[in-house]
Design an enzyme around this catalytic site. Structure first.
Site, mmCIF file in Angstrom:
data_model
loop_
_atom_site.group_PDB
_atom_site.id
_atom_site.type_symbol
_atom_site.label_atom_id
_atom_site.label_comp_id
_atom_site.label_asym_id
_atom_site.label_seq_id
_atom_site.Cartn_x
_atom_site.Cartn_y
_atom_site.Cartn_z
ATOM 1 C CB SER A 98 45.280 -73.419 -29.972
ATOM 2 O OG SER A 98 46.449 -72.616 -30.129
ATOM 3 C CD GLU A 123 38.737 -76.491 -28.913
ATOM 4 O OE1 GLU A 123 38.246 -77.030 -29.918
ATOM 5 O OE2 GLU A 123 39.623 -75.616 -28.980
ATOM 6 C CD GLU A 138 55.128 -78.690 -33.985
ATOM 7 O OE1 GLU A 138 54.758 -78.346 -32.849
ATOM 8 O OE2 GLU A 138 54.723 -78.116 -35.019
ATOM 9 N NE ARG A 139 52.003 -81.706 -30.491
ATOM 10 C CZ ARG A 139 51.081 -81.302 -29.627
ATOM 11 N NH1 ARG A 139 49.814 -81.581 -29.845
ATOM 12 N NH2 ARG A 139 51.422 -80.620 -28.547
ATOM 13 C CE LYS A 148 54.323 -74.590 -38.376
ATOM 14 N NZ LYS A 148 54.473 -75.948 -37.752
ATOM 15 C CB CYS A 169 37.953 -77.219 -34.418
ATOM 16 S SG CYS A 169 37.630 -77.270 -36.197
#
Length: 523
Positions: free
Chosen positions: A249, A404, A199-200, A196, A304
């Site tokens: 995240s 963050e 979606e962006r 998966k 990250c």
């Protein structure tokens, strides 16, 4: 604008659904070797971050579509796991060459959907390609162990077996690299894979699926679904999915780790970070300042492992004005424009969050030395741009330090000595990466041993290891027992079987060759 349209159309020819005069491209699902149209009524717009224009749509896959994808994985697993490891290796040897051949097209697609510069997008693909290349050494990585003659006539040996169906959930910031951390390692070990992508930014993963198909991967060995919360819950809950890889995240990562583990699945979850760069006064000034600027603001800070926090020790505090001047020289522009050093943030909401955290720093007493909130990019006035930003006099209790930021923002703390700097680093809950800049070997050695962080760089600002090692973030930056790629990646995607075998010497039948005509029924 015409250039962007050409890229969209080129990408559509590769993996997107049909164009019409009234519709933007619709991303397809990839199920059982087929790129199929979703029957969902729920679609999410894909935006170009540099212009905010809608360049495509991605479906929220239906329950039946997700079930079809995972059942395809289930059906393909027996034959794929029985496929010779040499044959699996050959597929991924072809795959790595196809990625090389299409690297620039993949990079253009990433820049269109994610916003990063073309050079950075090529790096995104290349670092993922390195993992694929490493996966091709699977014949060595999958070796077991043996101890012969444990006792008389008894041997013990181990070998590694695939788990079954595995799944990956990827973030938006590395559309090629992070999916390539996941399904190639899982598949080369003999598992089938449900992916998966974010979606962006679905385009790169769909392109990579096409290339894998061209490399000869059997139908059903890789399936791709799209979606948000329902898709994540499906992956966490579906019984036949044995392992989940996640990058993203902390909120999502903790949720996936808890829910997936509760359902008996292996989970590796790489999450947030607050990476510190400790600058000693004996460091090479020229090199260190350049490293800080590149690591803090490259990729618009959306990684990250961004070096988002500088700790200036002793006399190094005096370097701050020069740091600001170098950051000012970075060029903010659409990622496909020549000379761009950093592109836009992924979305308007991401920009709003970054700007809010900058403002919180000012309100809580930090000194805003460089403000990138009002940067304007000619021709891209609707883009999600934030320029390099530097907050000084930051303290550990400030929100801009504790959270963050995930944008082109460097927060600067000060320390009187190395021990104080180490305490700052170790009191922060995250443990993804850190770096120290020094010319003193004893200082570097002390820091690498005492800093409670999973990945340490010495004069290396972003210490992401090459794939023959493993990505070893720790503490609040990681949940799970086994890390991504390298040996740890193979361990995650396989289970160890141990066999203890006894064949008694006296049971061996010693015969001599029969040289006469055999006779039947004669006593």
């Amino acid at each position: 604008m015409m250039r962007l349209e050409r890229i969209v159309r080129a990408s559509a020819r590769i993996h997107r659904a049909n164009y019409s005069s009234s519709a933007v491209p619709k991303t397809k699902l990839f199920i059982n070797g087929q790129f199929v149209d979703s029957e969902t009524s729920d679609w999410i717009d894909i935006h170009n971050p540099a212009t905010s224009e809608v360049i495509g749509q991605v479906p929220l896959a239906t329950q039946s579509e997700m079930e079809a994808a995972v059942k395809s994985c289930e059906q393909a697993f027996p034959a794929w796991s029985d496929t010779s490891i040499l044959n699996r290796q050959q597929i991924f040897l072809r795959y790595q060459q196809l990625i090389k051949d299409n690297l620039k097209e993949l990079a253009r697609l990433i820049t269109l959907e994610q916003g990063k510069t073309l050079a950075d997008a090529e790096g995104d693909v290349f670092r993922g390609l390195q993992v694929v290349e490493h996966a091709c050494s699977v014949t060595s990585l999958m070796l077991g162990e043996t101890l012969p003659s444990l006792t008389k006539d008894m041997d013990t040996y181990t070998f590694r077996l695939p788990l079954g169906v595995c799944a990956g959930i990827a973030p938006f910031n590395f559309p090629a690299m992070i999916p390539l951390w996941m399904f190639p390692m899982g598949m080369v070990c003999g598992n089938t894979y449900l992916m998966k992508p974010s979606e962006r930014v679905p385009g790169a993963t769909m392109f990579l699926a096409r290339l894998l198909q061209d490399a000869g991967a059997p139908d059903g060995t890789l399936n791709i679904i799209h979606g948000q919360h329902a898709a994540v819950n499906f992956i966490c809950d579906y019984p036949s999915i044995r392992a989940i890889s996640f990058v993203g995240s902390n909120q999502a990562g903790e949720y996936i780790y808890e829910r997936g583990s509760r359902n008996g699945k292996r989970v590796q979850s790489n999450m947030g970070a607050k990476n510190h760069g400790v600058v000693m006064p004996d460091a090479n000034k020229e090199n260190t300042l350049n490293q800080l600027v590149g690591a803090a603001f490259g990729a618009a800070g959306q990684r990250c492992m961004a070096l988002s926090t500088a700790v200036l020790v002793g006399e190094a505090k005096k370097w701050l004005p020069e740091l600001v001047e170098r950051a000012k020289k970075l060029r903010v522009n659409s990622g496909d424009q020549p000379g761009a050093d950093l592109g836009p943030l992924i979305s308007k909401s991401a920009k709003q969050r970054v700007c809010s955290l900058i403002e919180s720093g000012v309100k809580e007493g930090a000194t805003l030395l460089l403000d990138g909130r009002n940067v304007k990019v000619k021709g891209y006035e609707n883009g999600n741009f934030v320029g390099p930003t530097i907050l000084a006099n930051v303290t550990p209790d400030m929100t801009c330090y504790k959270e963050e930021i995930f944008g082109p923002v460097l927060v600067v703390l000060e320390a009187d000595n190395l021990d104080e700097a180490i305490n700052i680093v170790n009191n922060n809950p995250y443990g993804n990466g850190t770096a120290i800049f020094t010319t003193n070997g004893a200082t570097a050695r002390k820091y690498t041993h005492l800093a409670d962080v999973g990945q340490v760089g010495v004069n290396v600002p972003i210490p992401v290891p090459l794939p023959m090692f493993s990505f070893t973030g720790s503490r609040a930056s990681f949940r799970g027992d086994t890390n991504f790629y390298g040996k740890q990646g193979v361990y995650f995607y396989t289970q160890l079987k141990t066999v203890t075998s006894q064949w008694k010497e006296e049971d061996a039948t010693v015969t001599s060759p029969a040289v006469v005509m055999p006779t039947m029924g004669r006593s």
